[in-house]
Design an enzyme around this catalytic site. Structure first.
Site, PDB file in Angstrom:
ATOM      1  CB  THR A  46      -0.955   0.000   1.199  1.00  0.00           C
ATOM      2  OG1 THR A  46      -0.185  -0.166   2.411  1.00  0.00           O
ATOM      3  CG2 THR A  46      -1.955  -1.149   1.089  1.00  0.00           C
ATOM      4  CG  ASP A  60      -6.815   1.259   9.787  1.00  0.00           C
ATOM      5  OD1 ASP A  60      -6.086   0.262   9.868  1.00  0.00           O
ATOM      6  OD2 ASP A  60      -6.732   2.235  10.562  1.00  0.00           O
TER       7      ASP A  60
END
Length: 430
Positions: A189, A231
Site C-alpha cells: 500500500t 485501514d
C-alpha cells in the site's frame, strides 16, 4: 380483475465481512475507517474490536481498554453457538498482542473454508514498530499461510520478509516471497523508493501470484500525516477486488481513487490542530466523502512493472475505437480496426513474424480463441459503476464468460481508457 404485479427479483444477498480491528470513540481509524465505506458499497459488516480507545495514538493522551485473547475466544464461541459465523470475508487490522492474534487464527478455523481472509498486518511504518516485536514472527510463521489478500506497507513487507526494499525490483522479490508463504494477492500500500515515486507521488504495488506486477502512482496530498488511511485502503481493496475479480488493476485504481477523494475532502474542510502542545492531523472526512466512496473517479492508471513491446494494435469490432486508433497512429504505433482476417494487417505492416508484438483488443470470446500468437486484451462490458454486467456483449458471447475471457487473455480491461496501463500513449482514448 386487476392483474397481479410482476414478481420482483430477489434482492442480491450482501457479502458479509467480519472485521477485527481497533476502535476509537472519536475519529476514523481501524473499524471506524473500514465499516462505513464497506457498508456504502453494499457489504454487511460485523465488528470485533481489538481495542477501544478514546482517540487514536496520534493524540496526546491514550485512554481505553485492550481486548484479551480470552475475551475474543468468548465472543467467537458465542457467535459460533448462535450460527453467526457464515462470513464471506475476514478482515483484520491492528492487533496488539500475541494472545489475541492466535485467537484470530482460531476464529479463522470457525469460519467457512470459502471465507476470504484479507489481512492488513498493522505492525508499524517508517521504521517504527506499533506492536510488540514478537507479533512479527507470529505473522510470519502462523498467519500468512491462511491469508488470501495481504496489504502491508513497505516497512511491514520488510519485516515479514526480513528483506530491505530499496527499489521496485526488490519490492517485486518481496511480494514473491510473501506469495510463497500463502497470500495469492499482495498489495504494497506504500512503496517509498525513488524509482517508484518519481518525485512527489505515492506509489503502490499490486502482485498476484504467477502474474504480471502492476505499479500505481497517485499524487501526494499534503496536510498529513493522516491516520486511518491504511485501514481505509485495506477495506477498499477487499471491496473492489470482490467487485472486480477479473480486473485487479482496476480494483487497485478504484481503491486508490477512494483514498484520494477522501483526502481531498479532508484537507478542503479541516486542518491540523495543536492539542496540549502536540500537532494532531485532521480526521478523515468519511461522511462528507460518501459520493467519492460510492463512485470513485479513476484519474490514474496502473502501469506494468515490466513493460511489453508493442508495435501495433488491432481492435476487433470495438465501438468508439476510431479516435484511439488515430491517437495511436499519431504516437508512432500502427493501429487499425478489424473484423477479419488478421494476417492481412500484419502483412501490410510488415509484422508477419511478429504477432507477439501486436496487441489484439476484442470483446468476443470466440474471436479471442482464434487469435493465436497475438498479445490479447479482452474488453469486458462494464456497468455504470465500473462493474461487469450480464447479458450479451454484441458478439454472441455471454458476459458471464468474463472470468473465462480474463483467464485466456493476456490483459483485461473494462473500458478503452484502461489501455493506458499497457500503452501510456493511449491517453486520448474515448
Amino acid at each position: 380483475m386487476a392483474s397481479l404485479p410482476a414478481p420482483r427479483a430477489a434482492p442480491r444477498v450482501a457479502p458479509r465481512v467480519l472485521s477485527v480491528q481497533s476502535h476509537v470513540v472519536h475519529g476514523y481509524v481501524g473499524n471506524r475507517a473500514a465499516v462505513f465505506p464497506l457498508q456504502l458499497l453494499g457489504f454487511e459488516v460485523d465488528v470485533i474490536n481489538s481495542v477501544q480507545f478514546s482517540c487514536h495514538t496520534g493524540y496526546p493522551k491514550l485512554a481505553g481498554q485492550r481486548v484479551s485473547g480470552d475475551e475474543l475466544r468468548e465472543v467467537v464461541e458465542g457467535l459460533s453457538y448462535n450460527e453467526a459465523l457464515d462470513h464471506s470475508f475476514l478482515l483484520t487490522g491492528y492487533i496488539g498482542a500475541v494472545s489475541f492474534l492466535k485467537e484470530v487464527l482460531y476464529l479463522r478455523q470457525k469460519l467457512p473454508e470459502t471465507c476470504c481472509y484479507v489481512c492488513d498486518p498493522v505492525l508499524g511504518d517508517n521504521g517504527h514498530l506499533y506492536v510488540p516485536e514478537e507479533l512479527v514472527a507470529v505473522y510470519r510463521t502462523d498467519v500468512l499461510q491462511h491469508v488470501a489478500i495481504l496489504t502491508p506497507n513497505q516497512f511491514e513487507a520488510e519485516l515479514l520478509t526480513e528483506k530491505k526494499i530499496t527499489n521496485i525490483q526488490e519490492a517485486v522479490q518481496a511480494c514473491n516471497l510473501l506469495h510463497s508463504k500463502g497470500p495469492k494477492v499482495v498489495v504494497l500500500t506504500t512503496l517509498d523508493v525513488p524509482d517508484a515515486t518519481k518525485g512527489d507521488n505515492v506509489a503502490m504495488l499490486l502482485s498476484c501470484a504467477g502474474q504480471r506486477k502492476w505499479l500505481l502512482r497517485v499524487p501526494h496530498i499534503g496536510g498529513g500525516p493522516f491516520t486511518g488511511t491504511g485501514d481505509l485502503t485495506a477495506a477498499m481493496i477487499l471491496a473492489w477486488t470482490h467487485m472486480m475479480p477479473d480486473e485487479l488493476p482496476l480494483a487497485l485504481e478504484k481503491a486508490a481513487a477512494v483514498l484520494q477523494g477522501v483526502l481531498r475532502n479532508t484537507v478542503a474542510s479541516s486542518s491540523a490542530r495543536i492539542i496540549a502542545g502536540k500537532r494532531v492531523s485532521p480526521e478523515l472526512r468519511l461522511v462528507e466523502s460518501k459520493a467519492a466512496i460510492e463512485s470513485p473517479r479513476v484519474l490514474h492508471r496502473c502501469e506494468l512493472v515490466e513493460p511489453v513491446s508493442i508495435k501495433g494494435v488491432l481492435f476487433h469490432e470495438i465501438g468508439d475505437a476510431e479516435k484511439l486508433v488515430n491517437c495511436l497512429k499519431n504516437s508512432g504505433l500502427k493501429a487499425a480496426t478489424v473484423s477479419e482476417p488478421l494476417m492481412e494487417h500484419l502483412k501490410l505492416w510488415g509484422l508477419e513474424a511478429e504477432a507477439s508484438n501486436v496487441l489484439l483488443v476484442t470483446s468476443s470470446l470466440t474471436f479471442l480463441r482464434t487469435a493465436s500468437g497475438f498479445k490479447t486484451v479482452t474488453l469486458l462490458q462494464n456497468s455504470l459503476n465500473g462493474g461487469y454486467s450480464n447479458g450479451t456483449n454484441g458478439n454472441g458471447d455471454m458476459c458471464t464468460d468474463a472470468s473465462t475471457m480474463a483467464r485466456e487473455a493476456d490483459f483485461t480491461i473494462s473500458c478503452l481508457d484502461s489501455l493506458r496501463r499497457i500503452l501510456p500513449m493511449a491517453s486520448c482514448s474515448p
